[in-house]
Enzyme design. Sequence first.
Site, short mmCIF file in Angstrom:
data_model
loop_
_atom_site.label_atom_id
_atom_site.label_comp_id
_atom_site.label_asym_id
_atom_site.label_seq_id
_atom_site.Cartn_x
_atom_site.Cartn_y
_atom_site.Cartn_z
N GLU A 18 -37.28 10.97 64.74
CA GLU A 18 -36.44 10.07 63.94
C GLU A 18 -36.63 8.61 64.31
OE1 GLU A 18 -32.37 12.29 62.63
OE2 GLU A 18 -32.62 11.95 64.77
N LYS A 64 -27.87 7.23 57.15
CA LYS A 64 -26.89 7.86 58.03
C LYS A 64 -26.16 9.00 57.33
CE LYS A 64 -24.44 8.38 61.77
NZ LYS A 64 -25.06 9.01 62.94
N ARG A 79 -26.24 2.60 58.03
CA ARG A 79 -26.46 3.73 57.13
C ARG A 79 -27.92 3.82 56.68
NH1 ARG A 79 -21.39 5.31 54.67
NH2 ARG A 79 -22.46 5.92 52.76
N GLU A 107 -33.63 19.87 68.65
CA GLU A 107 -32.90 18.60 68.54
C GLU A 107 -33.60 17.50 69.33
OE1 GLU A 107 -29.93 15.71 67.75
OE2 GLU A 107 -30.70 17.48 66.71
N CYS A 132 -27.17 2.99 49.39
CA CYS A 132 -26.51 3.61 50.50
C CYS A 132 -25.14 2.95 50.84
CB CYS A 132 -27.43 3.54 51.70
SG CYS A 132 -26.98 4.64 53.01
N ASN A 155 -23.95 4.28 44.43
CA ASN A 155 -24.49 5.26 45.37
C ASN A 155 -24.51 6.61 44.68
OD1 ASN A 155 -24.71 3.41 47.41
ND2 ASN A 155 -22.88 4.06 48.51
N GLY A 156 -25.56 7.40 44.91
CA GLY A 156 -25.63 8.72 44.31
C GLY A 156 -26.86 8.87 43.42
N LYS A 190 -34.94 14.02 67.60
CA LYS A 190 -34.57 12.68 68.03
C LYS A 190 -35.81 11.81 68.20
CE LYS A 190 -31.02 12.45 67.25
NZ LYS A 190 -30.75 13.69 66.65
N TRP A 216 -30.84 2.53 49.49
CA TRP A 216 -31.82 3.44 50.07
C TRP A 216 -32.49 4.12 48.88
CZ3 TRP A 216 -32.35 8.93 50.36
CH2 TRP A 216 -33.22 9.40 51.36
N HIS A 271 -48.35 31.76 70.15
CA HIS A 271 -48.68 32.28 68.82
C HIS A 271 -49.07 31.16 67.87
CE1 HIS A 271 -47.38 36.26 69.97
NE2 HIS A 271 -46.23 35.78 70.40
#
Length: 609
Positions: A489, A604, A27, A482, A2, A101-102, A486, A75, A505
């Site tokens: 997370e 991040k 991150r 949202e 990361c 990274n990637g 939060k 990460w 329902h």
Amino acid sequence: MCGIVGYVGTQQAVPLLIRGLRRLEYRGYDSAGIALQSESDGLRVAKAAGKIVNLENEIADWDFSCHLGIAHTRWATHGEPTQLNAHPHTDTNHEIAIVHNGIIENYRALKEFLTRQGFDIRTDTDTEILVHLIRFSYQGDLTKAVRLALTQVEGTYGVAVVSSLHPGQIVAARMGSPLVIGHGNGENFVASDVSAMLDHTNRVVYLENGEIATVSANDYHVTNIENEQIIPQVEEVSWTLEQIEKGGYDHFMLKEIYEQPHTLQQATRIRLNKDEGIPRLNGLNLQQEELRRIKRVYITACGTSWHAGLVGEYMIEELARIPVEVEYASELRYRSPIFDPESVFFAISQSGETADTLAALREARYHGITCLGIVNVVGSSIARETDGGVYIHAGPEIGVASTKAFTSQVIVLGLIATLLGRMRDLSVQQGQEIIEAMEKIPDQVEHILSQADAVKAIAQEYYKSNNFLYLGRGINFPVALEGALKLKEISYIHAEGYPAAEMKHGPIALIDENMPVVVIALRDAVYDKVMSNIQEVRARRGRIIAIANEGDTEIADKVNHVIYIPETYRLLTPLLSIVPLQLLAYYIAVMRGCHVDQPRNLAKSVTVE
């Protein structure tokens, strides 16, 4: 991924690299490592699973002096987060080291090829394949070896490479994953994020896709993958070191929640034309006739930015009467979307580097429609690859769970919706009403923040709960999503957001005396309907936390707790209703002992699929 940081210069490299890694902790990561180049010892590499302090313990008794090195926080994508899989990775001769990274998508084919060539693959990572590929291509020129190796790679990368065979040199390359060169006085830096080097220089070069840089203490040269010379553009970063410090707050997330009155002002500063009721958004690069010809709006994003896009859908469809489609970027890129040629496409991303959003953007560009960006980071990939757009000017957001970027994205979408509306049937008076309401929003958010202790008291009552339900209707349904995100997370509590009417329902089966239910119940056209939903929850003994408008005395008798927010223009209510939900998630996470700024398994800026 990361985080990457590299240094070459006259200072001791280790303290700079460790400090740079700490700047990149926000991150998210699960292991860390460092490779140092010295004339006497060649390459020395140390790696550790877990936090950076574990890496520091690994090198605590090292006795050396060096002025060049690269470091990384990982990460995990390929392979578990172990010391073996941590970066840097080295070739068999221990003469070349790489951080990356990637994701290398064709790593299996490359692994088979290298195995046939006699290379010993020791880890589970795709990155180790790269360093062996560089060794296979090496014929005395490190930069050329990196370039030749990368021509065989499919996928994304931001890499930094050092070698004991080339003292005083770092080779860096970028494709899809951001990489920046920091230009100092007799020293240069390489990093995936400017925050890693901002206490040393604010002069940077953003590498473009397919570019390779050879960096020494006094110079750097940039070419592309075809070995053509590139003249890089040096830019000055406007962020300050103080902006990426906690400033006395316990966590970056709390600091960023409290920064929202300021960031909302920044997002609208010089963009509000009250006299004509028309926002100024010159960055869109669209003339009035072009704005009037728009027949459809596409919005794509991921996570929190996708929730902001959903709010934007309500705003644009009501104010401009233009149909809007909001797509998960990760889904859009694998469908066969039908794009209207007289449409615009908005890509929303805080970092401007989100891999799925970038891929969706490129798909839209392939179809030839106008592509615009809503991003925070100046010079990011989305900012460079779109036809225009709007910066949200929220400043650096360090907490992994986005807060201030969300509200800044929403208010920018409000500006866009108002502009499109004024190009059609929205009257001057209506435009003025919206702009006047926007001007009041920062002070109203400040007022909500002054009641944080009341939210904290509610958190104290419910922080041991294992499940939450969030309900909202209309434009506040995305706020329910949202708010639930939060909580998930940062506290690791299972939480779901639903349209309030959909509760019956299915989710209503979950409600009992142990289920906290957060309901956004503002005085609008669906207020009575939401009150009926509250009664349904009460009948099943659910515990209700309501977000309500100040002056609403009716609701207090029907719920267990009320958090009051000021009234505003109806389409702007998400800017206020989300703030207590951010605080609620924060306080619950703290009370549960969670790592608020670096929640487990999250990063991040997600620059991989």
